[in-house]
Design a protein around this motif. Sequence first.
Motif, PDB file in Angstrom:
ATOM      1  N   UNK A  51       0.834  -1.183   0.000  1.00  0.00           N
ATOM      2  CA  UNK A  51       0.000   0.000   0.000  1.00  0.00           C
ATOM      3  C   UNK A  51       0.883   1.253   0.000  1.00  0.00           C
ATOM      4  N   UNK A  52       0.445   2.298  -0.719  1.00  0.00           N
ATOM      5  CA  UNK A  52       1.273   3.510  -0.789  1.00  0.00           C
ATOM      6  C   UNK A  52       1.350   4.231   0.557  1.00  0.00           C
ATOM      7  N   UNK A  53       0.309   4.102   1.382  1.00  0.00           N
ATOM      8  CA  UNK A  53       0.354   4.714   2.709  1.00  0.00           C
ATOM      9  C   UNK A  53       1.374   3.989   3.591  1.00  0.00           C
ATOM     10  N   UNK A  54       1.445   2.672   3.448  1.00  0.00           N
ATOM     11  CA  UNK A  54       2.417   1.895   4.206  1.00  0.00           C
ATOM     12  C   UNK A  54       3.838   2.222   3.759  1.00  0.00           C
ATOM     13  N   UNK A  55       4.020   2.447   2.466  1.00  0.00           N
ATOM     14  CA  UNK A  55       5.335   2.817   1.944  1.00  0.00           C
ATOM     15  C   UNK A  55       5.765   4.174   2.515  1.00  0.00           C
ATOM     16  N   UNK A  56       4.825   5.111   2.595  1.00  0.00           N
ATOM     17  CA  UNK A  56       5.120   6.431   3.148  1.00  0.00           C
ATOM     18  C   UNK A  56       5.515   6.307   4.622  1.00  0.00           C
ATOM     19  N   UNK A  57       4.793   5.474   5.386  1.00  0.00           N
ATOM     20  CA  UNK A  57       5.133   5.255   6.794  1.00  0.00           C
ATOM     21  C   UNK A  57       6.521   4.639   6.920  1.00  0.00           C
ATOM     22  N   UNK A  58       6.835   3.685   6.064  1.00  0.00           N
ATOM     23  CA  UNK A  58       8.134   3.023   6.110  1.00  0.00           C
ATOM     24  C   UNK A  58       9.247   4.035   5.867  1.00  0.00           C
ATOM     25  N   UNK A  59       9.081   4.894   4.873  1.00  0.00           N
ATOM     26  CA  UNK A  59      10.126   5.860   4.532  1.00  0.00           C
ATOM     27  C   UNK A  59      10.275   6.914   5.629  1.00  0.00           C
ATOM     28  N   UNK A  60       9.151   7.436   6.133  1.00  0.00           N
ATOM     29  CA  UNK A  60       9.202   8.541   7.082  1.00  0.00           C
ATOM     30  C   UNK A  60       9.538   8.042   8.488  1.00  0.00           C
TER      31      UNK A  60
END
Length: 134
Positions: free
Chosen positions: A92-101
């Motif tokens: 999920x793109x939201x999960x990817x954003x959480x992973x990066x941030x």
Amino acid sequence: MLEEIRPKIVTFHESGFRNSEILKRLKNDKVNPMLIYRTIKRYIETGSVSDRKRVGRPRSARTPALKNSVRCRILRNPRRSMRKMSCEFCVNHKMMRKLVVEDLGMKSYKMKNVHHLNDSIRRKRLERCIQLKA
């Protein structure tokens, strides 16, 4: 660090020292009193000082392997889109954003074109500011 301190706490406890005495002896290691209490409690309950087994569902998406591969890709190409990476890794793109941030501690940004000031423009601005001020 805790792996070195916990056995010391247990040996002091088995020798008959109280928690406050253990705290005074380990003052150089900057030990928290709650660490001593919890370590002794864990030792009495389980018989060892190793971490207890975790409860709950294990992470399936934000795994260490995914973190490493995303970190490598971003370091290779910092302009990489998070949405495209999420499609490539099938997450999920939201999960990817959480992973990066949150996990990697990185911040996304977009390069902006700004006006380049040269010496002649700076001089003109200074002259006009002086005229406006007067």
